[in-house]
Design a protein around this motif. Structure first.
Motif, PDB file in Angstrom:
ATOM      1  N   LYS A  71      -6.097  26.008  -6.677  1.00 36.10           N
ATOM      2  CA  LYS A  71      -6.612  26.175  -5.322  1.00 36.10           C
ATOM      3  C   LYS A  71      -5.919  27.348  -4.631  1.00 36.10           C
ATOM      4  CE  LYS A  71      -7.984  22.454  -2.862  1.00 36.10           C
ATOM      5  NZ  LYS A  71      -8.085  21.073  -2.346  1.00 36.10           N
ATOM      6  N   GLU A  72      -4.611  27.445  -4.827  1.00 39.13           N
ATOM      7  CA  GLU A  72      -3.852  28.530  -4.206  1.00 39.13           C
ATOM      8  C   GLU A  72      -4.320  29.884  -4.745  1.00 39.13           C
ATOM      9  OE1 GLU A  72       0.439  27.830  -4.204  1.00 39.13           O
ATOM     10  OE2 GLU A  72       0.665  30.029  -4.160  1.00 39.13           O
ATOM     11  N   TYR A  73      -4.478  29.962  -6.063  1.00 42.57           N
ATOM     12  CA  TYR A  73      -4.940  31.195  -6.702  1.00 42.57           C
ATOM     13  C   TYR A  73      -6.333  31.581  -6.190  1.00 42.57           C
ATOM     14  CZ  TYR A  73      -7.117  34.068 -10.310  1.00 42.57           C
ATOM     15  OH  TYR A  73      -7.815  35.049 -10.962  1.00 42.57           O
ATOM     16  N   LEU A  74      -7.214  30.604  -6.114  1.00 37.32           N
ATOM     17  CA  LEU A  74      -8.602  30.894  -5.744  1.00 37.32           C
ATOM     18  C   LEU A  74      -8.745  31.319  -4.289  1.00 37.32           C
ATOM     19  CD1 LEU A  74     -10.364  28.116  -7.787  1.00 37.32           C
ATOM     20  CD2 LEU A  74     -10.417  30.590  -8.206  1.00 37.32           C
ATOM     21  N   GLU A  75      -7.950  30.755  -3.421  1.00 33.44           N
ATOM     22  CA  GLU A  75      -8.027  31.149  -2.009  1.00 33.44           C
ATOM     23  C   GLU A  75      -7.774  32.648  -1.864  1.00 33.44           C
ATOM     24  OE1 GLU A  75      -9.341  29.566   0.282  1.00 33.44           O
ATOM     25  OE2 GLU A  75      -9.214  27.459  -0.333  1.00 33.44           O
ATOM     26  N   SER A  76      -6.910  33.185  -2.724  1.00 34.08           N
ATOM     27  CA  SER A  76      -6.578  34.621  -2.645  1.00 34.08           C
ATOM     28  C   SER A  76      -7.776  35.488  -3.051  1.00 34.08           C
ATOM     29  CB  SER A  76      -5.369  34.937  -3.526  1.00 34.08           C
ATOM     30  OG  SER A  76      -5.747  34.923  -4.891  1.00 34.08           O
ATOM     31  N   LYS A  77      -8.776  34.910  -3.687  1.00 34.74           N
ATOM     32  CA  LYS A  77      -9.958  35.667  -4.121  1.00 34.74           C
ATOM     33  C   LYS A  77     -11.062  35.660  -3.064  1.00 34.74           C
ATOM     34  CE  LYS A  77      -8.156  36.525  -8.123  1.00 34.74           C
ATOM     35  NZ  LYS A  77      -7.605  37.854  -8.360  1.00 34.74           N
ATOM     36  N   LYS A  78     -10.757  35.061  -1.924  1.00 32.95           N
ATOM     37  CA  LYS A  78     -11.676  35.049  -0.776  1.00 32.95           C
ATOM     38  C   LYS A  78     -13.096  34.539  -1.044  1.00 32.95           C
ATOM     39  CE  LYS A  78      -9.241  38.654   1.803  1.00 32.95           C
ATOM     40  NZ  LYS A  78      -8.002  38.319   1.148  1.00 32.95           N
TER      41      LYS A  78
END
Ligand code: IMP
Ligand code: MG
Length: 179
Positions: free
Chosen positions: A111-118
């Motif tokens: 989830k943390e990684y994906l949030e950075s991909k907007k």
């Protein structure tokens, strides 16, 4: 590999029915829109394929891989991204598809990684949930079955690389002691 037996925990038909319900829920939640299923390799593949076939809004599929390792204590588990998604996730309705949420570290890191991909939105969809083992503060948005604290195989889940192809979910049993 230690001697073991496998007993059926969730039969094939029950999996099928529950996956159809989840696909129906996703189809109505995203009505008028489209979704990108982000399948977590390798365990999520079987679940993602079955879901994809039953979702009625437009679907695209991408894959990523992540491994989590304990570093000293369980509570400092670190997740390493092994394969990034190929597609651009910005502006997309992403649904992460995983086989199981156990301690929760993998899902939290994803989830943390994906949030950075907007992305436009991120939701998580897991076939199985072992709530007794949870350490990280995560819960899946879509969840197939809650199971007790036993080691399971089948429908994507493996023991030492084996049994992913079983059409049901089974509990592994070592010498009469359920793992
Ligand atoms: P978590 O970070 O502890 O939530 O770990 C989730 C990952 O551990 C899953 O994606 C599986 O690959 C693996 N895992 C957890 N429990 C089981 C199990 O009972 N059988 C097989 N793999 C499992
Ligand atoms: Mg996994």
């Amino acid at each position: 590999m230690k001697a073991h037996t496998i007993s059926t925990l969730i039969p094939e038909q029950e999996l099928k029915e529950r996956i159809a319900q989840i696909a129906g829920q996703i189809s109505s939640d995203y009505a008028g829109g489209k979704v990108k299923l982000l399948c977590v390799l390798k365990g999520g593949v079987f679940f993602a394929c079955e879901l994809a076939k039953l979702i009625t809004v437009p679907v695209t599929i991408d894959f990523m891989q992540i491994s989590s390792y304990g570093s000293g204590t369980m509570s400092s588990k670190k997740a390493v991204i092994r394969k990034e998604p190929d597609d651009v996730l910005e502006g997309q309705n992403v649904i992460v598809v995983e086989d199981i949420v156990d301690t929760g570290y993998t899902l939290a890191a994803l989830k943390e990684y994906l949030e950075s991909k907007k992305p436009e939105s991120v939701k998580t969809c897991v076939l199985l949930d072992k709530p007794d083992r949870r350490e990280a503060d995560v819960c899946a948005d879509y969840r197939g079955f809650e199971i007790p604290n036993v080691f399971v195989v089948g429908f994507g889940l493996d023991y030492d690389g084996q049994y992913r192809n079983l059409p049901y979910v089974g509990a592994l049993d070592f010498d009469g002691i359920t793992a």
